[in-house]
Design a protein around this motif. Structure first.
Motif, PDB file in Angstrom:
ATOM      1  N   TRP A  58       5.935 -12.958  -1.667  1.00 52.79           N
ATOM      2  CA  TRP A  58       5.060 -12.926  -2.835  1.00 52.79           C
ATOM      3  C   TRP A  58       3.642 -12.523  -2.434  1.00 52.79           C
ATOM      4  N   THR A  59       3.148 -13.075  -1.351  1.00 57.29           N
ATOM      5  CA  THR A  59       1.813 -12.738  -0.862  1.00 57.29           C
ATOM      6  C   THR A  59       1.716 -11.252  -0.538  1.00 57.29           C
ATOM      7  N   ALA A  60       2.749 -10.708   0.110  1.00 55.77           N
ATOM      8  CA  ALA A  60       2.763  -9.283   0.442  1.00 55.77           C
ATOM      9  C   ALA A  60       2.774  -8.444  -0.839  1.00 55.77           C
ATOM     10  N   PHE A  61       3.565  -8.835  -1.819  1.00 54.96           N
ATOM     11  CA  PHE A  61       3.640  -8.110  -3.088  1.00 54.96           C
ATOM     12  C   PHE A  61       2.288  -8.113  -3.791  1.00 54.96           C
ATOM     13  N   VAL A  62       1.664  -9.275  -3.907  1.00 56.14           N
ATOM     14  CA  VAL A  62       0.370  -9.376  -4.587  1.00 56.14           C
ATOM     15  C   VAL A  62      -0.674  -8.549  -3.836  1.00 56.14           C
ATOM     16  N   GLY A  63      -0.648  -8.590  -2.524  1.00 57.03           N
ATOM     17  CA  GLY A  63      -1.591  -7.779  -1.736  1.00 57.03           C
ATOM     18  C   GLY A  63      -1.380  -6.292  -1.973  1.00 57.03           C
ATOM     19  N   PHE A  64      -0.142  -5.863  -2.082  1.00 53.40           N
ATOM     20  CA  PHE A  64       0.175  -4.458  -2.333  1.00 53.40           C
ATOM     21  C   PHE A  64      -0.300  -4.019  -3.705  1.00 53.40           C
ATOM     22  N   THR A  65      -0.119  -4.874  -4.714  1.00 50.22           N
ATOM     23  CA  THR A  65      -0.507  -4.498  -6.073  1.00 50.22           C
ATOM     24  C   THR A  65      -2.025  -4.475  -6.253  1.00 50.22           C
TER      25      THR A  65
END
Length: 67
Positions: A58-65
């Protein structure tokens, strides 16, 4: 020893709606954060299954977005 942590029922989670969501429809996402799982669902159709991911994903996804 393997310990199984029982997750609460989906209706017992504390769901938070995205600050980008509005009451006018459109893309509405809700998130419920637990220590070992992040649950994501469509706030317009809460009867559908929620997506469950580990906090690192989730952290990686939010950082990507945020790019």
């Amino acid at each position: 020893m393997n310990a199984h942590v029982r997750q609460p029922h989906i209706d017992q989670l504390e769901w938070r709606r995205s600050s980008y969501s509005s009451e006018e429809g459109g893309e509405c996402v809700e998130v419920a954060i637990r220590p070992d799982t992040v649950h994501v669902r469509d706030s317009k159709d809460t009867a559908r299954a929620a997506l469950a991911v580990n906090p690192a994903a989730w952290t990686a996804f939010v950082g990507f977005t945020a790019l």
